[in-house]
Design a protein around this motif. Structure first.
Motif: not given
Length: 358
Positions: A7, A9, A14, A19, A22
């Motif tokens: 991961k 950030v 995230e 996560s 996105s």
């Protein structure tokens, strides 16, 4: 099953790990016109875009970063600076507080310049995306492979990963984009087996709306269905909001969009259809794009032309219509509610959907 990568950030977002996947887009405004840029950035953020990228062609354009950041104060949207050729712009972007930086190993310069960018980002805990692209592959790899093949893209990515890791920097994502869908799929499959860093998926220069939707759905959708990918960008030559809508739809179709959405089912019509279902479905789709979805809930809407498949879809949908002769039956949770004249179908259906949000 989704491949779990490490991961990173980027500001409030995230990427990787467990996560949510996105959705990204990139603004098209003149980078020197900060009001035009912030207008597009806010429009994307308000539409639910997780990560917004913008180009920084020179040091002057990087000066606007604090202004953009301040405008997004109450939004959960990360800002990414897209930088080519001049590594000094990346250094300036890091100093100005950018959430993430994208560089291209094909044109950013020698290892010393890459190291300067890495050290600046390491100091401020800013992640980097290594953006390998078939259109700007290193000359040596083009000569070796004869074309921007999947193996050439992967070799370029692995070469840059080795540099980053030698510099003790692991806070990065990577992409290996191609405008050829088969090459893009092959490259990501091979790269996913060789690295633990999160992967940014995309078909580069995918074309206008219709072409891009097809190419991106096939390329990105195939990889996501195999568990590959942590963040996506649908590249479309059109309004930037179309990229966000398309990205959400790809994720939603695979059950990967967890933040609320509308799933519109509509039939292709046939000789049994006695209402203008094509026009009705388009109007419903356009209206749904303007309605904020209920958080963490998918609402299934069915727009069906007749009673053959209508009842079956009604059982699966939260709300919808099944067409008759100049009218339609409105149903909720599989139960018939009332009949609507054709000119009232869209209006009443949207009103009922709005009520479901309360």
């Amino acid at each position: 099953m989704r491949q779990i990568k490490r991961k990173i950030v980027a500001g409030p977002v995230e990427i990787g790990g467990n996560s949510p996947i996105s959705v990204q887009s990139m603004i098209t405004a003149d980078p020197h016109d900060r009001e035009a840029c912030v207008g597009q950035i806010m429009r994307l953020a308000e539409a639910g875009c997780d990560i917004v990228r913008f180009t920084l062609p020179d040091l002057e354009s990087a000066e606007h970063i604090p202004y953009y950041k301040a405008s997004l104060k109450n939004k959960k949207t990360a800002l990414v600076a897209d930088i080519h050729f001049d590594y000094r712009i990346a250094l300036c972007a890091a100093e100005k507080g950018i959430d993430k930086i994208r560089i291209n190993p094909g044109n950013i310069g020698d290892e010393e310049k890459v190291a300067a960018v890495v050290n600046a980002c390491k100091e401020r805990r800013i992640p980097i995306r290594i953006g390998v692209n078939s259109g700007s592959l290193e000359k040596g790899l083009l000569e070796k492979y004869g074309a921007p093949t999947a193996d050439a893209l992967v070799e370029s990515a692995l070469k840059e990963i080795e540099v980053f890791e030698r510099l003790d920097f692991r806070d990065f994502a990577i992409s290996v984009k191609s405008s050829d869908v088969a090459t893009m799929i092959d490259a990501y499959r091979k790269l996913s087996e060789k690295t633990e860093c999160p992967l940014h998926l995309g078909v580069t220069e995918a074309g206008t709306l219709k072409k891009s939707l097809i190419k991106s759905s096939v390329g990105i959708g195939t990889l996501l269905s195999e568990g590959i990918g942590d963040t996506i960008r649908v590249s479309i030559t059109d309004d930037v909001l179309e990229e966000v809508i398309a990205g959400r739809e790809i994720l939603s179709s695979l059950g990967l969009w967890e933040r609320g959405s509308f799933d519109l089912t509509s039939c292709p019509t046939c000789g049994r259809t006695k209402i203008n279902l094509v026009e009705i479905a388009k109007k419903v789709e356009a209206a749904l794009e303007k309605i904020p979805p209920i958080e963490n809930r998918k609402i299934r809407v069915a727009v069906m032309g007749c009673v053959v498949n209508g009842p079956g879809e009604a059982r699966e949908a939260d709300i919808g219509i099944a067409g008759g002769i100049g009218e339609a039956l409105l149903f909720k949770k599989g139960e018939p509610i009332c009949k609507l004249p054709e000119d009232k179908i869209v209006e009443v259906l949207i009103e009922e959907i709005e009520k479901m949000r309360n």
